[in-house]
Every structure is written in structure tokens, then in C-alpha cells.
Scaffold this motif. Sequence first.
Motif, PDB file in Angstrom:
ATOM      1  N   ASP A  34       1.522  53.057   1.171  1.00 18.98           N
ATOM      2  CA  ASP A  34       1.493  54.216   2.065  1.00 18.98           C
ATOM      3  C   ASP A  34       1.203  53.788   3.497  1.00 18.98           C
ATOM      4  O   ASP A  34       0.291  52.986   3.755  1.00 18.98           O
ATOM      5  CB  ASP A  34       0.415  55.215   1.608  1.00 18.98           C
ATOM      6  CG  ASP A  34       0.777  55.904   0.307  1.00 18.98           C
ATOM      7  OD1 ASP A  34       1.982  55.955  -0.028  1.00 18.98           O
ATOM      8  OD2 ASP A  34      -0.151  56.394  -0.371  1.00 18.98           O
ATOM      9  N   ASP A  35       1.983  54.318   4.407  1.00 17.69           N
ATOM     10  CA  ASP A  35       1.792  54.106   5.851  1.00 17.69           C
ATOM     11  C   ASP A  35       1.874  52.644   6.273  1.00 17.69           C
ATOM     12  O   ASP A  35       1.297  52.252   7.284  1.00 17.69           O
ATOM     13  CB  ASP A  35       0.466  54.714   6.320  1.00 17.69           C
ATOM     14  CG  ASP A  35       0.401  56.209   6.087  1.00 17.69           C
ATOM     15  OD1 ASP A  35       1.431  56.878   6.306  1.00 17.69           O
ATOM     16  OD2 ASP A  35      -0.662  56.699   5.678  1.00 17.69           O
ATOM     17  N   VAL A  51      -4.841  53.744   5.984  1.00 17.06           N
ATOM     18  CA  VAL A  51      -6.295  53.897   6.033  1.00 17.06           C
ATOM     19  C   VAL A  51      -7.035  52.558   6.008  1.00 17.06           C
ATOM     20  O   VAL A  51      -8.217  52.490   6.320  1.00 17.06           O
ATOM     21  CB  VAL A  51      -6.816  54.796   4.886  1.00 17.06           C
ATOM     22  CG1 VAL A  51      -6.260  56.201   5.020  1.00 17.06           C
ATOM     23  CG2 VAL A  51      -6.503  54.207   3.537  1.00 17.06           C
ATOM     24  N   LYS A  52      -6.336  51.483   5.654  1.00 18.28           N
ATOM     25  CA  LYS A  52      -6.942  50.139   5.628  1.00 18.28           C
ATOM     26  C   LYS A  52      -7.046  49.531   7.021  1.00 18.28           C
ATOM     27  O   LYS A  52      -7.692  48.509   7.203  1.00 18.28           O
ATOM     28  CB  LYS A  52      -6.149  49.198   4.721  1.00 18.28           C
ATOM     29  CG  LYS A  52      -6.011  49.671   3.306  1.00 18.28           C
ATOM     30  CD  LYS A  52      -7.285  49.471   2.533  1.00 18.28           C
ATOM     31  CE  LYS A  52      -7.055  49.843   1.071  1.00 18.28           C
ATOM     32  NZ  LYS A  52      -8.160  49.541   0.239  1.00 18.28           N
ATOM     33  N   GLY A  53      -6.370  50.133   8.001  1.00 10.43           N
ATOM     34  CA  GLY A  53      -6.503  49.666   9.375  1.00 10.43           C
ATOM     35  C   GLY A  53      -5.248  49.007   9.918  1.00 10.43           C
ATOM     36  O   GLY A  53      -4.215  48.926   9.256  1.00 10.43           O
ATOM     37  N   PRO A  71      -9.046  44.781  11.531  1.00 10.93           N
ATOM     38  CA  PRO A  71      -9.937  45.899  11.206  1.00 10.93           C
ATOM     39  C   PRO A  71     -11.108  45.468  10.321  1.00 10.93           C
ATOM     40  O   PRO A  71     -12.063  46.219  10.153  1.00 10.93           O
ATOM     41  CB  PRO A  71      -9.010  46.872  10.460  1.00 10.93           C
ATOM     42  CG  PRO A  71      -7.964  46.000   9.856  1.00 10.93           C
ATOM     43  CD  PRO A  71      -7.766  44.878  10.845  1.00 10.93           C
ATOM     44  N   VAL A  72     -11.045  44.249   9.797  1.00 11.75           N
ATOM     45  CA  VAL A  72     -12.103  43.758   8.910  1.00 11.75           C
ATOM     46  C   VAL A  72     -13.052  42.822   9.663  1.00 11.75           C
ATOM     47  O   VAL A  72     -14.262  43.018   9.674  1.00 11.75           O
ATOM     48  CB  VAL A  72     -11.503  43.028   7.680  1.00 11.75           C
ATOM     49  CG1 VAL A  72     -12.592  42.438   6.804  1.00 11.75           C
ATOM     50  CG2 VAL A  72     -10.600  43.962   6.891  1.00 11.75           C
ATOM     51  N   SER A  73     -12.490  41.800  10.275  1.00 11.28           N
ATOM     52  CA  SER A  73     -13.334  40.761  10.897  1.00 11.28           C
ATOM     53  C   SER A  73     -13.431  40.853  12.418  1.00 11.28           C
ATOM     54  O   SER A  73     -14.156  40.082  13.028  1.00 11.28           O
ATOM     55  CB  SER A  73     -12.818  39.367  10.502  1.00 11.28           C
ATOM     56  OG  SER A  73     -11.466  39.216  10.885  1.00 11.28           O
ATOM     57  N   ASP A 106      -6.860  41.420   0.085  1.00 16.22           N
ATOM     58  CA  ASP A 106      -7.917  42.375  -0.264  1.00 16.22           C
ATOM     59  C   ASP A 106      -7.484  43.809   0.042  1.00 16.22           C
ATOM     60  O   ASP A 106      -7.700  44.724  -0.762  1.00 16.22           O
ATOM     61  CB  ASP A 106      -9.214  42.056   0.480  1.00 16.22           C
ATOM     62  CG  ASP A 106      -9.909  40.809  -0.024  1.00 16.22           C
ATOM     63  OD1 ASP A 106      -9.522  40.282  -1.102  1.00 16.22           O
ATOM     64  OD2 ASP A 106     -10.835  40.327   0.668  1.00 16.22           O
ATOM     65  N   ALA A 107      -6.863  44.009   1.201  1.00  9.53           N
ATOM     66  CA  ALA A 107      -6.439  45.354   1.604  1.00  9.53           C
ATOM     67  C   ALA A 107      -5.352  45.912   0.682  1.00  9.53           C
ATOM     68  O   ALA A 107      -5.364  47.099   0.351  1.00  9.53           O
ATOM     69  CB  ALA A 107      -5.935  45.339   3.047  1.00  9.53           C
TER      70      ALA A 107
END
Length: 117
Positions: A34-35, A51-53, A71-73, A106-107
Motif C-alpha cells: 500500500d502506498d 505509513v512506514k515512512g 524514517p527509522v535512523s 523490516d518495513a
Amino acid sequence: MSLLSDSIYYEKSSETLERLTESLEDIGDQMEIDDYDIEYSSGVLTLRLGVKGTYVINKQPPNKQIWLSSPVSGPERYDFDSEHGAWFCRQKDESLGTLLNREISDALGVEISLPVK
């Protein structure tokens, strides 16, 4: 600051971003995400994971670096390590490929292997 010549920097950074773009496009085509959206223009690669960035990976010619916004690190700067043929973050002691493979796997919830070190 990198000791690469301008022409070698351009060659290595362009090759890296183009290979990442192709690989990420293939992943998007093979999976229902999605997206999911990828765009590469003027030395800036943007990967949207809903939504994961959003990841932004771009050339930074004045410094002869590749910059990453994750968006994570968070933000990181990568210099080309000619000995290992990899873009490397000295502060994290990690290559761009290693970080992207881990975080995007991971995402997405599935192991990926991007063609960059």
C-alpha cells in the motif's frame, strides 16, 4: 571530505542511485504494498512506504557524498570507500547498502537484497 575526483564521484553516485531505483521499482512491481512509490529525478531518489515512512537518498556533489534521510535512523552522510567499493557512514560504521537492506526489509516484512554495498 572525499578524495574522489569529480568524474569518479559522479560515476559512482549515479550508478548507485540508478541501481537502487531499478531494484526498488522491481520490488514494488513484485509485491502488493500500500502506498509504495519510488521516484528518481535530478539526483534525488524518494521511496515512499506509506505509513512506514519516506526515504530520501540524494547526491551531495560539493561534499562528494550521498545523503540519506531515513524514517527509522534519521539523516546520515555516506562517503565512497574505494577499497571496499561501498558508500560508508563513518559515524555509524555501516554501509549504505547494509542499512537500507535491514530497514526496508523490516518495513516490508520480507527479506530484500538491494544491489549496493
